[in-house]
Motif scaffolding. Sequence first.
Motif, mmCIF file in Angstrom:
data_model
loop_
_atom_site.group_PDB
_atom_site.id
_atom_site.type_symbol
_atom_site.label_atom_id
_atom_site.label_comp_id
_atom_site.label_asym_id
_atom_site.label_seq_id
_atom_site.Cartn_x
_atom_site.Cartn_y
_atom_site.Cartn_z
ATOM 1 N N SER A 98 0.799 -1.224 0.000
ATOM 2 C CA SER A 98 0.000 0.000 0.000
ATOM 3 C C SER A 98 0.833 1.277 0.000
ATOM 4 O O SER A 98 0.347 2.341 -0.392
ATOM 5 N N LYS A 99 2.081 1.200 0.444
ATOM 6 C CA LYS A 99 2.911 2.406 0.479
ATOM 7 C C LYS A 99 3.572 2.710 -0.867
ATOM 8 O O LYS A 99 4.158 3.783 -1.035
ATOM 9 N N LEU A 100 3.496 1.798 -1.802
ATOM 10 C CA LEU A 100 4.002 2.081 -3.146
ATOM 11 C C LEU A 100 2.971 2.961 -3.844
ATOM 12 O O LEU A 100 1.868 2.526 -4.161
ATOM 13 N N LYS A 101 3.343 4.208 -4.092
ATOM 14 C CA LYS A 101 2.389 5.187 -4.590
ATOM 15 C C LYS A 101 2.681 5.677 -6.004
ATOM 16 O O LYS A 101 1.846 6.363 -6.602
ATOM 17 N N GLY A 102 3.864 5.362 -6.533
ATOM 18 C CA GLY A 102 4.187 5.881 -7.847
ATOM 19 C C GLY A 102 5.441 5.264 -8.414
ATOM 20 O O GLY A 102 6.089 4.424 -7.782
ATOM 21 N N TYR A 103 5.754 5.699 -9.628
ATOM 22 C CA TYR A 103 6.939 5.193 -10.329
ATOM 23 C C TYR A 103 7.717 6.354 -10.930
ATOM 24 O O TYR A 103 7.194 7.454 -11.121
ATOM 25 N N ARG A 104 8.996 6.056 -11.233
ATOM 26 C CA ARG A 104 9.850 7.055 -11.858
ATOM 27 C C ARG A 104 10.962 6.361 -12.619
ATOM 28 O O ARG A 104 11.419 5.282 -12.229
ATOM 29 N N TYR A 132 -1.434 4.741 -9.696
ATOM 30 C CA TYR A 132 -0.100 5.223 -9.365
ATOM 31 C C TYR A 132 0.176 6.586 -9.996
ATOM 32 O O TYR A 132 -0.267 6.869 -11.117
ATOM 33 N N ALA A 133 0.948 7.391 -9.288
ATOM 34 C CA ALA A 133 1.426 8.667 -9.819
ATOM 35 C C ALA A 133 2.722 8.427 -10.586
ATOM 36 O O ALA A 133 3.321 7.349 -10.526
ATOM 37 N N TYR A 134 3.166 9.467 -11.310
ATOM 38 C CA TYR A 134 4.442 9.363 -12.027
ATOM 39 C C TYR A 134 5.268 10.619 -11.805
ATOM 40 O O TYR A 134 4.804 11.738 -12.042
ATOM 41 N N ASP A 135 6.497 10.424 -11.328
ATOM 42 C CA ASP A 135 7.457 11.509 -11.142
ATOM 43 C C ASP A 135 8.267 11.694 -12.423
ATOM 44 O O ASP A 135 8.827 10.721 -12.947
ATOM 45 N N ILE A 136 8.357 12.920 -12.902
ATOM 46 C CA ILE A 136 9.092 13.215 -14.128
ATOM 47 C C ILE A 136 10.422 13.873 -13.772
ATOM 48 O O ILE A 136 10.462 15.005 -13.280
ATOM 49 N N ALA A 157 -1.753 11.392 -13.117
ATOM 50 C CA ALA A 157 -1.213 12.343 -12.142
ATOM 51 C C ALA A 157 0.310 12.395 -12.289
ATOM 52 O O ALA A 157 0.996 11.376 -12.121
ATOM 53 N N PHE A 158 0.833 13.569 -12.617
ATOM 54 C CA PHE A 158 2.269 13.756 -12.814
ATOM 55 C C PHE A 158 2.800 14.796 -11.836
ATOM 56 O O PHE A 158 2.086 15.726 -11.448
ATOM 57 N N VAL A 159 4.080 14.667 -11.498
ATOM 58 C CA VAL A 159 4.766 15.722 -10.775
ATOM 59 C C VAL A 159 6.146 15.913 -11.395
ATOM 60 O O VAL A 159 6.845 14.948 -11.693
ATOM 61 N N TYR A 188 -3.340 18.579 -14.164
ATOM 62 C CA TYR A 188 -2.991 17.262 -13.640
ATOM 63 C C TYR A 188 -1.484 17.128 -13.403
ATOM 64 O O TYR A 188 -0.993 16.043 -13.098
ATOM 65 N N VAL A 189 -0.767 18.237 -13.514
ATOM 66 C CA VAL A 189 0.679 18.241 -13.305
ATOM 67 C C VAL A 189 1.023 19.120 -12.107
ATOM 68 O O VAL A 189 0.610 20.281 -12.034
#
Length: 276
Positions: A98-104, A132-136, A157-159, A188-189
């Motif tokens: 559950s703590k895995l929230k995103g990928y990069r 999942y979110a995605y870090d750019i 969802a991007f950051v 959404y960024v």
Amino acid sequence: MRLDAHQHFWKYNPKKHEWINDDMKVIQKNFLPDDLLPLLSEHQIDGCVAVQADESFHETAFLIDLADEYQEIKAVVGWADLASDDLDKDLDQFSSHSKLKGYREVLQSKPVEYMLRKEFIRGIEKIGKRGYAYDILIFHNQLEATLKFLKSSPEQAFVIDHLAKPNIKLGIWREWKKELALIAERDYVSCKISGMVTEANWKDWTKEDFQQYMEIALELFGPKRLMFGSDWPVCLVAGAYEQVFDLVERFTDTLSPTEKNQILGKNAADFYGIKE
């Protein structure tokens, strides 16, 4: 809840971490939660988001294991080969955590065409469907390609990490602002105020060097889409944790208490789905 939305852990390995060159000797060693927790406590920060520093499944498992052991690690941003034909199977192996929230991925080291491939965009759609979110992670000269990439995935969802690494050392900002503004138009960024000191002169920066970049980020994204991140321990090549935190805290002192709280924690909690 106050959160450090961007930091790393590793057990230093010269081969695996070859990007940590001899100019960065200060971080050529292990950095683990017990090293970070006193810093978080000192600055009244309740938790952190652990972000991948190595492109491997072992890295994702390593961070998840740490998050399971330390309640202060509120979220993990792991790694996966998003263009892989086996992506669904790869995602399945971590789906119960559950703590895995995103990928990069380390897009800054890849040609701009990499993120525009249909296989990569297909992977972004798959992680989005799983929540999942995605870090750019990019340099400022990749912003034009990043905009094209973002247009292909408007539901994701991007950051943007580290303000897209503008050239703070040379004080160059106009083209960066122009291109970042087009990205910020997409609601959404989000953007992390992080990684600034390593884009400045490591040995000779002043607080004033960063003011304009933070002001531009606030102008473009507003207080609801900005997040503080220390980029610890990478930041240590140019400044201590307290120096990095102080830059953002002093900047947010000019805002309302609500806006300050958003940047120092609430936005990251909302973005990554972190509960108290």
